[in-house]
Scaffold this motif. Structure first.
Motif, short mmCIF file in Angstrom:
data_model
loop_
_atom_site.label_atom_id
_atom_site.label_comp_id
_atom_site.label_asym_id
_atom_site.label_seq_id
_atom_site.Cartn_x
_atom_site.Cartn_y
_atom_site.Cartn_z
N LEU A 110 -18.60 -44.65 -35.01
CA LEU A 110 -19.62 -45.17 -34.09
C LEU A 110 -20.99 -45.03 -34.75
N SER A 111 -21.78 -46.05 -34.62
CA SER A 111 -23.15 -46.01 -35.14
C SER A 111 -24.07 -45.46 -34.05
N LEU A 112 -24.91 -44.49 -34.40
CA LEU A 112 -25.89 -43.95 -33.45
C LEU A 112 -27.26 -44.46 -33.87
N ASP A 113 -27.93 -45.13 -32.97
CA ASP A 113 -29.19 -45.80 -33.31
C ASP A 113 -30.22 -45.56 -32.22
N PHE A 157 -22.75 -49.92 -31.49
CA PHE A 157 -22.14 -50.63 -32.60
C PHE A 157 -21.07 -49.73 -33.23
N ALA A 158 -19.97 -50.32 -33.67
CA ALA A 158 -18.86 -49.51 -34.20
C ALA A 158 -18.08 -50.26 -35.27
N ARG A 183 -26.97 -41.87 -39.10
CA ARG A 183 -26.14 -41.02 -38.25
C ARG A 183 -24.97 -41.83 -37.65
N ALA A 184 -23.79 -41.24 -37.72
CA ALA A 184 -22.61 -41.89 -37.14
C ALA A 184 -21.66 -40.81 -36.62
#
Lengths: 329, 329
Positions: free
Chosen positions: A42-45, A70-71, A325-326
């Motif tokens: 998982l994308s952390l934004d 977003f993943a 970060r993910a």
């Protein structure tokens, strides 16, 4: 079983663990035209936080829905001729183990890169840095480029791409450690610790010839300072406003708008990475080569376990990340 | 005798008569390469006030100097081969009957237009409207264009050029009389009285499809409102900030910057008319034809007598002008 984080309620002020709610349910079954995708990363934004505040370039999040994000994942079942079991795909299916969704809402990734690179440096994060800097900012060799949130996922790539373009590069970041990382590891010419106070003076000293391009991830005090230090016909790339996402009451707007914009003939321009989706292949090819050659360091900051997703996002706004970060699911 | 208005002291808050000081002295004699010019018309512009506040695109005014300002005059003595007695010239020699200055600091006007048209509609004012709207704003037929200070010299021409481009045009102005003039005489589709309150709602009602181009002469509340009403990829032409020139303490910056700039991919861009000086002839030809054909009404607002120059400038900030304000000397 399908584990999910739901978006529980709109935060007042800072997000916290009660912004999210854990949920467990059955794994969904794909219908005709759909696939079942299993989340890998998982994308952390910062944008995840902005979506909670109201309509942006997408509708606001609704309490009760699966938290959006977003993943990268793998197709584990397919009822679509477009995707096959085993395909690696990206999309926005949010914080959950599995999702069933139409194949057309997913993008198949065919590069040989690792999943860790595909979650950011070779996807939304990298493309945002690439198109925002080069297309919106239009830097020329010899220009001075300032980038805020420079130790973040986008900022750290912007600075390195600006160096490859032949620019003098200054980054702002929170804390001496991040600043040292920017200059020692990533090749920035100077770094300014915005938490140390006197940010305008410090940027001014680091940019004796003024600023030609400011890549703005933060808004707030760094934008205020940059406006006063921009050169004639300077460009401000409006990419994010992260200093204002996780606050109770937004700060006033920048004093230099519109006065300094007129006097110095500045251009401020916003963009979203999808505006450039027809040129994605070109950008990915260049980014992949730079990373493979070691000309760009793609720092990854990975949390293990879906259960840690809220903690990972909250930490972004405490500035405890370095690079992309993910969450590994 | 050469009568002059000197810039006496930097105003605190609003300008007043004590900002200026009357002075009488001998008529200067031109030296080699210089001409003696006799002032015919002085241009009064909001920028005159901005020059008192500090360095802009020119140095700040210094107390004791002749008050600066753009003017049209006639060469009455020449020691330069470039200009001859009787030539009509324009330049910035300020608020005085006569000035001796190098010929290269003057521009000879060769058009057959009246001096009244040459002071603004066919010079800086008209060119600012023309290039700012068409080059920076890039309006397309069918676009909605908003312009602030629409009853002013620049704004009234911007609105009319936008109509000729096929746009829907909304202007803001202070007072019902000016608003009626915009719609009845100048062909604006709608006008909003910013002094009547509820400016955002009124603009929103006048622009049901949103705003594609905002030509900003004022900054302040109209800019705040416009940012919230801009369409995706809208353009904001940053021409002036007149709401903030004649005040004690400037208002905070616009809340929509940078948040709405990112989300809507807006472009804000400043310009100065001299940026386009190489294309002046083309613009003047088109403006002159539009005015001659009656497609653009160039309203003039002329005060008689050099002694009235301070009153004429002070009045600009009280909003008592309609069209181009000038002083006949």
């Amino acid at each position: 079983m399908n584990r999910q984080w739901l978006y529980a309620k709109q935060p007042v002020g800072k997000i916290g663990k009660d912004t999210f709610q854990w949920h467990e349910g059955p794994i969904p079954a794909p219908r005709d035209g759909e696939v079942l995708v299993q989340t890998r990363l998982l994308s952390l934004d910062p944008a995840n936080r902005a979506w909670m505040m109201g309509k942006t370039y997408r509708d606001a999040l609704e309490p009760g829905q699966v938290m959006s994000g977003f993943a990268i994942g793998e197709v584990v079942d397919s009822k679509s001729p477009e995707l096959a079991k085993g395909d690696i795909v990206e999309g926005d299916w949010g914080w959950q183990d599995y999702a069933a969704l139409p194949a057309r809402r997913l993008t198949k990734r065919t590069t040989n890169a690792t999943l860790e690179l595909l979650i950011g440096p070779l996807s939304v994060t990298g493309l945002t840095a690439y198109f925002g800097l080069l297309e919106v900012g239009q830097p020329k060799p010899g220009d001075t480029v300032l980038v805020s949130a420079a130790a973040g996922a986008v900022g750290s790539m912007v600075g390195q791409i600006a160096k490859l373009t032949g620019c003098r590069v200054i980054g702002t970041a929170g804390g001496a450690d991040k600043c040292a990382w920017l200059t020692r590891e990533l090749g920035f010419d100077a770094a300014v610790d915005y938490k140390a106070g006197g940010v305008r003076r410090a940027i001014s000293q680091a940019a004796p010839d003024g600023i030609d391009v400011y890549f703005d991830n933060t808004g707030g005090p760094v934008l205020d300072a940059a406006l006063t230090l921009m050169n004639l016909r300077g460009r401000i790339v409006c990419c994010g406003n992260v200093s204002q996402y996780d606050v109770d009451k937004p700060a006033p707007g920048p004093m230099g708008v519109p006065g300094l914009v007129v006097v110095k003939r500045l251009r401020l321009e916003g963009f979203i990475v999808t505006d450039f989706s027809d040129r994605r292949a070109e950008a990915e090819t260049r980014l992949a080569r730079w990373i493979a050659d070691g000309q760009i360091k793609a720092e990854l900051d990975i949390f293990d376990g879906l259960e840690r997703a809220p903690e990972a996002l909250i930490g972004l706004f405490e500035g405890n990340n370095r690079g992309k970060r993910a969450v590994r699911v």
